[in-house]
Design a protein around this motif. Structure first.
Motif: not given
Ligand code: UFG
Length: 380
Positions: A178-201
Motif C-alpha cells: 500500500i505504501l509503495s502504491d502511494l508513491y506510484i500514484g503520487d511521486d511526492e511521497w517519500n516512503v521508507v520500509l524498514l524490515r526488522y529482524f529480532n529486536p531485543i535488549g
C-alpha cells in the motif's frame, strides 16, 4: 498539496511517532530527542504504558537540557480520524514513523478481523490525514516476516517476498504494498520500509524496555522472566532444525541500534545521508528531489547480519544475569523457520548505519531492565 521538505535541521523538524510508547517506539523517541527533533507521540496505550514516556523524558533530560520539552503525547488511536485531524492541525508534522499496530503472531490467527482492521485501516486513516496536511514522508515498521521462508540467507532486500503464514505477517506485507502504491500514484511521497529482524535488549539506563502483556510470545522476554523468577523454565521450540545446535537461529538486534536506524532513515529521506545510485526497486528507490531530499520507496533490512541459536541466547543471558536458566526442549512451534539473518550491506552503504551492539550487550541491557523492573511498568 506538495510534500513537506525534510531538508531542514532536526531542530526545525517535527516527527509524529505512532505507537511511540511501545517497546521499539519508546527507544526511537529517545534517539529522536537526542538528535534534536521535536516529537509528537500518538499511542492508544492498548499494549503500552504512558510511564514509558515519563522515563523517556527522564533519560533525555539528563542527556540534553530541554529535550524533554520537545516531546508531546496524545493518547489516541490512529483509527480516530477526528483525533488525527486535531493532532495534525495542532503540530507542524513533517514526517511520520509508524509503529502503531497489533503484533502478536498467534493472536492474529484467532483475531484476523481485529488485526486487518487495526493495522490496515489504521494506516489508511493515518496516511489520508497526513496527506491532507501536506505530510507525505513516512517510515514504516515492517518485518523480516515478509520474506516468509527465505529463498536465501543472508537475506538481502532483493530476496523475494513470500506469503505470510498469519494475518499479522500479511498486514506487514500488505502495508508495504500500500505504501509503495502511494508513491506510484503520487511521486511526492517519500516512503521508507524498514524490515526488522529480532529486536531485543533495552536502553542502557535500564529504565525502558520490553513489557509484554501476560505470558511472553517471544524468546527474549520469556528468558528474561525465567531469569528473574517469574516463570519456571524456558521451552526451547525444537532442537532438530538443520542448524549447528538444532535450535532456531535468528538475527537479534539491540533495540537501541534499531532505533538509531530510524534516525538514519529520516536523514536519508532528507538527503543528508547516502549518495550515488540507490539500489532496489529501480527508479522507485529514493530519487533525488529538487530540494535535495529524496522521493521514492527505500527498503532496508535492519539486523546485525549475525545469527544466534536459541541455546546461544540462553547462554548469553545466563552470563548476563549470573545464574543458570532452566530450559526444556519442546516440539517445534507451528510456522517457525529454521534460520534467518540479514544481509545489512544496503543499510550500511546507503543509510550509513550499522548495528554496534553484540548479543552479550543485548542480554546485559535486557537483564538490567528486567531485574530493576520485574513487573514492567506496572510495578512503577
Ligand atoms: N523460541 C523458543 N521458545 C520461546 C519463544 C521462542 O524456543 O518461548 C524460539 C523460536 O522457535 C525461534 C526463536 O526462539 O526459533 C525466536 O522466536 P521469537 O518468537 O522470539 O521470534 P520470531 O523470530 O519467531 O518472531 C519474530 C518477530 C515477529 C516476526 C518474526 C518473523 O517477533 O514479529 O520474527 O520475522 F513476525
Amino acid at each position: 498539496m506538495s510534500n513537506k521538505s525534510l531538508a531542514r535541521p532536526h531542530e526545525e523538524t517535527t516527527i509524529l511517532v505512532t505507537g511511540g510508547a511501545g517497546f521499539i517506539g519508546s527507544h526511537t523517541v529517545v534517539e529522536l530527542l537526542e538528535n534534536g527533533y521535536n516529537v509528537v507521540v500518538v499511542d492508544d496505550l492498548s499494549n503500552s504504558h504512558a510511564e514509558a514516556l515519563e522515563r523517556v523524558r527522564a533519560i533525555t533530560n539528563t542527556a540534553e537540557g530541554a529535550a524533554r520539552d520537545r516531546l508531546v503525547f496524545h493518547e489516541e488511536n490512529i483509527l480516530d480520524r477526528e483525533a488525527m485531524q486535531r493532532i495534525f492541525a495542532a503540530h507542524p508534522i513533517d514526517a511520520i514513523i509508524h509503529f502503531a499496530g497489533f503484533k502478536a503472531v498467534g493472536e492474529s490467527v484467532q483475531k484476523p478481523l481485529e488485526y486487518y482492521w487495526n493495522n490496515i485501516a489504521g494506516t489508511l486513516v493515518l496516511c489520508e490525514v497526513a496527506r491532507e496536511h501536506g505530510c507525505k514522508n513516512i517510515v514504516f515498521s515492517s518485518s523480516a516476516t515478509v520474506y516468509g521462508e527465505p529463498e536465501f540467507i543472508p537475506i538481502t532486500e532483493d530476496c523475494p517476498k513470500h506469503e505470510a503464514t498469519n494475518p499479522y505477517g500479511q498486514t506487514k506485507s500488505m502495508l508495504e504494498r500500500i505504501l509503495s502504491d502511494l508513491y506510484i500514484g503520487d511521486d511526492e511521497w517519500n516512503v521508507v520500509l524498514l524490515r526488522y529482524f529480532n529486536p531485543i535488549g533495552a536502553h542502557a539506563s535500564g529504565t525502558i524496555g520490553e513489557d509484554p502483556e501476560g505470558i511472553p510470545n517471544n524468546l527474549l522476554p520469556y528468558v528474561a522472566q525465567v531469569a528473574v523468577g517469574k516463570l519456571a523454565e524456558v521451552g526451547v521450540f525444537g532442537d532438530d532444525y538443520p542448524t549447528p545446535d538444532g535450535t532456531g537461529v535468528r538475527d537479534y538486534i539491540h533495540v537501541v541500534d534499531l532505533a538509531r536506524g530510524h534516525v538514519a532513515a529520516l536523514d536519508w529521506m532528507g538527503g543528508k545521508r547516502g549518495s550515488g545510485e540507490p539500489r532496489g526497486l529501480g527508479s522507485m528507490a529514493g530519487r533525488p528531489a529538487e530540494d535535495g531530499t529524496r522521493r521514492g520507496v527505500g527498503i532496508f533490512n535492519l539486523g546485525t547480519g549475525k545469527g544466534s541459536s536459541v541455546l546461544e541466547v540462553i547462554r548469553a543471558f545466563e552470563a548476563a544475569c549470573g545464574h543458570p536458566i532452566p530450559y526444556a526442549v519442546k516440539p517445534r512451534r507451528a510456522g517457525d523457520i529454521a534460520e534467518n539473518y540479514a544481509a545489512c550491506d544496503k543499510a550500511r552503504e546507503e543509510l550509513g548505519w550499522q548495528a554496534e551492539y553484540d548479543l552479550a550487550r543485548m542480554c546485559e541491557d535486557a537483564w538490567r531492565w528486567q531485574s530493576s523492573n520485574p513487573n514492567g511498568y506496572k510495578g512503577a
